[in-house]
Write a protein that holds these residues in place. Structure first.
Motif, short mmCIF file in Angstrom:
data_model
loop_
_atom_site.label_atom_id
_atom_site.label_comp_id
_atom_site.label_asym_id
_atom_site.label_seq_id
_atom_site.Cartn_x
_atom_site.Cartn_y
_atom_site.Cartn_z
N LEU A 38 -13.38 13.54 -5.36
CA LEU A 38 -14.29 14.69 -4.68
C LEU A 38 -15.92 14.51 -4.83
O LEU A 38 -16.44 14.78 -3.95
CB LEU A 38 -13.69 16.09 -5.12
N THR A 39 -16.01 14.31 -6.16
CA THR A 39 -17.58 13.98 -6.29
C THR A 39 -17.91 12.84 -5.52
O THR A 39 -19.23 12.62 -5.18
CB THR A 39 -17.92 13.98 -7.89
N ALA A 40 -17.16 11.70 -5.55
CA ALA A 40 -17.50 10.53 -4.67
C ALA A 40 -17.81 11.09 -3.43
O ALA A 40 -18.60 10.48 -2.52
CB ALA A 40 -16.31 9.49 -4.94
N LEU A 41 -16.91 11.71 -2.76
CA LEU A 41 -17.00 12.26 -1.51
C LEU A 41 -18.37 13.13 -1.23
O LEU A 41 -19.08 12.83 -0.18
CB LEU A 41 -15.87 13.21 -1.24
N ASP A 43 -21.06 13.00 -3.30
CA ASP A 43 -22.45 12.35 -3.19
C ASP A 43 -22.17 11.20 -2.36
O ASP A 43 -23.36 10.98 -1.88
CB ASP A 43 -22.06 11.46 -4.82
N GLY A 44 -21.36 10.74 -1.67
CA GLY A 44 -21.12 9.93 -0.65
C GLY A 44 -21.98 10.53 0.57
O GLY A 44 -22.90 9.85 1.11
N ALA A 45 -21.55 11.77 0.68
CA ALA A 45 -22.40 12.55 1.84
C ALA A 45 -23.66 12.60 1.78
O ALA A 45 -24.55 12.42 2.52
CB ALA A 45 -21.79 13.73 1.92
N ARG A 46 -24.29 13.12 0.41
CA ARG A 46 -25.62 12.95 0.06
C ARG A 46 -26.43 11.66 0.40
O ARG A 46 -27.31 11.52 0.90
CB ARG A 46 -25.78 13.38 -1.38
N GLY A 348 -9.14 5.50 -5.37
CA GLY A 348 -9.17 6.40 -4.08
C GLY A 348 -10.68 6.49 -3.63
O GLY A 348 -10.78 6.29 -2.51
N ALA A 349 -11.70 6.27 -4.28
CA ALA A 349 -13.17 6.29 -3.98
C ALA A 349 -13.18 4.73 -3.09
O ALA A 349 -13.60 4.75 -1.92
CB ALA A 349 -13.95 6.25 -4.91
N PHE A 350 -12.78 3.71 -3.73
CA PHE A 350 -12.64 2.49 -2.97
C PHE A 350 -11.89 2.54 -1.75
O PHE A 350 -12.27 2.12 -0.71
CB PHE A 350 -11.95 1.40 -3.91
N VAL A 351 -10.81 3.23 -1.77
CA VAL A 351 -9.91 3.27 -0.16
C VAL A 351 -10.91 3.92 0.82
O VAL A 351 -11.06 3.79 1.78
CB VAL A 351 -8.64 4.15 -0.61
N LEU A 352 -11.60 5.12 0.10
CA LEU A 352 -12.50 5.77 1.13
C LEU A 352 -13.42 4.94 1.78
O LEU A 352 -13.86 4.93 2.91
CB LEU A 352 -13.08 6.98 0.52
N VAL A 358 -19.28 3.09 6.46
CA VAL A 358 -20.78 3.71 6.50
C VAL A 358 -20.70 4.69 5.21
O VAL A 358 -21.99 5.18 5.06
CB VAL A 358 -20.92 4.49 7.60
N PHE A 359 -19.70 5.16 4.61
CA PHE A 359 -19.91 6.31 3.83
C PHE A 359 -19.88 5.67 2.41
O PHE A 359 -18.79 5.24 1.82
CB PHE A 359 -18.75 6.95 4.13
N PRO A 360 -20.98 5.99 1.86
CA PRO A 360 -21.04 5.46 0.20
C PRO A 360 -20.42 6.08 -0.61
O PRO A 360 -21.11 6.70 -1.61
CB PRO A 360 -22.53 5.22 0.03
N ALA A 361 -19.25 6.09 -0.78
CA ALA A 361 -18.45 7.13 -1.60
C ALA A 361 -18.22 6.74 -3.03
O ALA A 361 -16.85 5.84 -3.43
CB ALA A 361 -17.12 7.54 -1.25
#
Ligand SMILES: Nc1ncnc2c1ncn2[C@@H]1O[C@H](COP(=O)(O)OP(=O)(O)OP(=O)(O)O)[C@@H](O)[C@H]1O
Ligand SMILES: [Mg+2]
Lengths: 402, 232
Positions: A38-41, A43-46, A348-352, A358-361
């Motif tokens: 969730l934080t990868a998500l 921070d990825g958005a950021r 999970g972050a890798f799969v994302l 384009v999303f740096p998760a």
């Protein structure tokens, strides 16, 4: 009892009850994995937003109509419109300021483009030749809008790559005539694909001279004025000078807002960091739940192994030794769970990232440290109570339970 | 100096309003190297006495001197240390740790005492050999017969070379032949100087001991070492 023996004893005890052990390891792992993903998500958005803004071009200053109360930028007042107009003449006046390298007016609206027998909704951006350099766009074919008087636009248009693709396909677009609303315009250029930016997908925008857009939408106001400062150090000067000039032009009233890319970035950065932290906090609740589960698992272990605890006491184990053994077991469950969860979370972050390139998760470091730390502390904290209960058992009573 | 000296020992359990006098006015002395059988009907206080001797329980009154030292006033940790070094327990239901092998079960008291691994391994090897368990070193309790389990338990109880070995119905879960083997084993240990105290229901086993203590309602009814003094 030696610490290495305590650890080995605890490990064997945990391994001796595989179902119970894997259950608490799993709970802890899910908690940590949730925080990491969730934080990868978040921070990825950021990072995504920050990257987008960085792509806008350097030293960018944006003028918008309406006075924001704080003078800072917030998404809310960026959207409000005001009765006070920002005009093409205002924009042109700013080009003469010493700190300003370039300025471009921006009028925007929706319209329909038709050509080649096809019809499509588009975003129309009315601007000037300077826009290309301010936004650091590149041409795929032809040229951008011609230089010349901003208040008298030529009947020309520059189209984004996606529009070109959808209307003209593989055939050349430059030189073709298109209908935009009730205007007939000649295409003079096609932009290279750039993707999302400034809240619109530039590949789906038709650029026309500002005057053309204003007459198309029957208005003489501007949506924005974009300014490129001569250098990063002059951004503050631009802010000051622009405010002064427009105040003078608007009869002494300060009815505009000047925002810098830095300010926008800082706001989004703050916003999304807060969001990430909130998401991490929510995920951390699952860690507390996992901690409670570890406690219950350890309480069950104490009950199930009451006879064994009695035996250990009969064999000369001190209360502290028994407490340490059970604490070590709880710590191991948490430790293994935490690191399994960390691995799962990274995966999970890798799969994302694979699914949305384009999303740096990537999970932020602080989140990883906090998740592992919380997992271990809750595990230990919730391990204390069962361990003390084990240490305090009456040996005679304990031995009778077998 | 006697190994064990009990003077005026009382142990009362409170169950709601009623008080159960599990041990009353108990005065017993046991010399080092003795072989004592404690007998008596069910509920007469045999196990309570043994738990007290093993420092698993504290008397409500009276003093217990072990090797001349009053052990009733020791702290819990000090009592644990005495259990670790001076007392060995053998239980009716063996009490082996199910996930540990025979060798690991035997090593348990040494591990708890913080003994170095090399010394532990040496003593375990000796014990396995002495108790005829060499082939069973890596077997878990569920892979052992009842007799083998009790032999592992005895090996574990004696591996710290305690002053006294306390056995509560050590043959209670075994058939006659296996039970006799276990008693022979315990008697062999006694023959080598270890003080042996066995609680048993079995008259035959009890009569093999050199000294019998008969319990009844928490009182010592008969002591074969002092036939006249106690009776009555
Ligand atoms: N924890 C306890 N709470 C209450 N009463 C107890 C407790 N332990 C023992 N007693 C009582 O104390 C008395 C003596 O019990 P103890 O277990 O010593 O008997 P025993 O001679 O070992 O009997 P058995 O031959 O059946 O094992 C019994 O009446 C028993 O009910
Ligand atoms: Mg009993």
């Amino acid at each position: 009892m030696r610490s290495s023996d305590v650890l080995r004893f605890a490990r064997d005890a945990a391994a001796g009850y595989p179902l119970r052990t894997s259950l608490s390891v799993l709970a802890m792992a899910i908690g940590v994995a949730a925080v990491v993903v969730l934080t990868a998500l978040g921070d990825g958005a950021r990072r995504y937003v920050v990257d987008q803004f960085s792509a806008l071009g350097s030293n960018l200053v944006i003028v918008l109509p309406g006075r924001s109360a704080t003078g800072g930028f917030s998404p809310a007042n960026a959207l409000t419109t005001t009765p006070r107009d920002l005009t093409v003449d205002d924009a042109f006046a700013l080009t003469r300021l010493p700190s300003v390298r370039r300025a471009a007016p921006l009028a925007a609206g929706n319209s329909e483009i038709s050509a080649n027998g096809r019809l499509r909704e588009v975003v129309v951006a009315g601007t000037a030749s300077t826009y290309l350099d301010i936004r650091s766009f590149r041409m795929a074919q032809g040229s951008f809008l011609p230089e010349g008087d901003w208040s008298r636009g030529a009947p020309v248009a520059v189209i984004g790559s996606k529009i070109k693709e959808e209307i003209f396909g593989g055939s050349p677009a430059v030189g073709e005539l298109v209908r935009l609303g009730d205007r007939r315009l000649r295409i003079v250029g096609v932009l290279r694909p750039v993707g999302q930016g400034l809240g619109m997908n530039t590949d789906e925008v038709v650029f026309v001279p500002a005057a053309v857009a204003q007459s198309l939408f029957n208005t003489n106001t501007l949506f924005r004025i974009l300014i490129e400062a001569r250098s990063r150090g002059e951004i503050e000067a631009v802010k000051r000078e622009v405010t002064a000039v427009l105040k003078a032009r608007h009869g002494g009233e300060e009815d505009i807002t000047v925002i810098t890319q830095d300010a926008v970035l800082a706001t989004f950065d703050r916003l999304l960091r807060a969001l990430t932290a909130a998401v991490a906090g929510i995920a951390a609740i699952s860690l507390a739940v996992a901690g409670i589960l570890v406690m219950n698992v350890m309480l069950v272990a104490v009950t199930q192994r009451t006879g064994e605890i009695g035996l250990l006491k009969a064999l000369g184990a001190r209360g502290a030794t028994i407490r340490n053994a059970f604490m070590a077991e709880a710590a191991m469950l948490s430790l293994v769970g935490a690191f399994t969860g960390y691995g799962l979370g990274l995966f999970g972050a890798f799969v994302l990232r694979r699914l949305y390139p384009v999303f740096p998760a990537y999970p932020p470091d602080w989140a990883v440290i906090a998740a592992l730390g919380t997992a271990l502390t809750t595990g230990l904290l919730f391990g204390i109570m069962p361990a003390r209960r084990a240490a305090r058992l009456d040996p005679v009573q304990a031995l009778m339970k077998h | 100096m006697a190994l064990i000296e009990l003077a005026g020992i009382e142990r009362v359990f409170h169950l709601g309003d009623s008080a159960v006098h599990a041990l009353t006015r108990l005065d017993v002395g046991i010399e080092a190297g003795e072989y004592v059988a404690i007998m008596g009907p069910s509920g007469s206080g045999k196990s309570t006495l043994l738990n007290l001797l093993g420092l698993l329980d504290r008397p409500d009154a009276g003093t217990y001197r072990l090797e001349g030292r009053d052990v009733t006033t020791l702290s819990a940790d000090e009592q644990a240390a005495v259990r670790s070094r001076r007392i060995g327990f053998v239980f009716q239901s063996f009490h082996l740790v199910p996930r540990l092998t025979a060798a690991e079960n035997i090593a348990l008291p040494m591990m708890l005492a913080g003994m170095a691994a090399a010394e532990r391994a040496r003593r375990v090897a000796t014990a396995l050999k002495d108790f005829g368990l060499e082939q069973r070193a890596d077997h878990r309790p569920d892979q052992l017969s009842g007799g083998q389990r009790q032999r592992v338990a005895i090996a574990r109880a004696t591996v710290m070379q305690p002053a006294v070995l306390l056995a509560d119905e050590p043959t209670g879960n075994l058939d006659r032949a296996t039970g006799d083997d276990v008693i022979n084993l315990l008697e062999a240990l006694n023959a080598h100087g270890m003080t042996l105290i066995v609680v048993t229901h079995d008259q035959k086993i009890g009569s093999r001991a050199r000294r019998q203590l008969m319990m009844e309602d928490g009182e010592l009814k008969f002591d074969s070492a002092r036939p006249a003094a106690v009776a009555g």
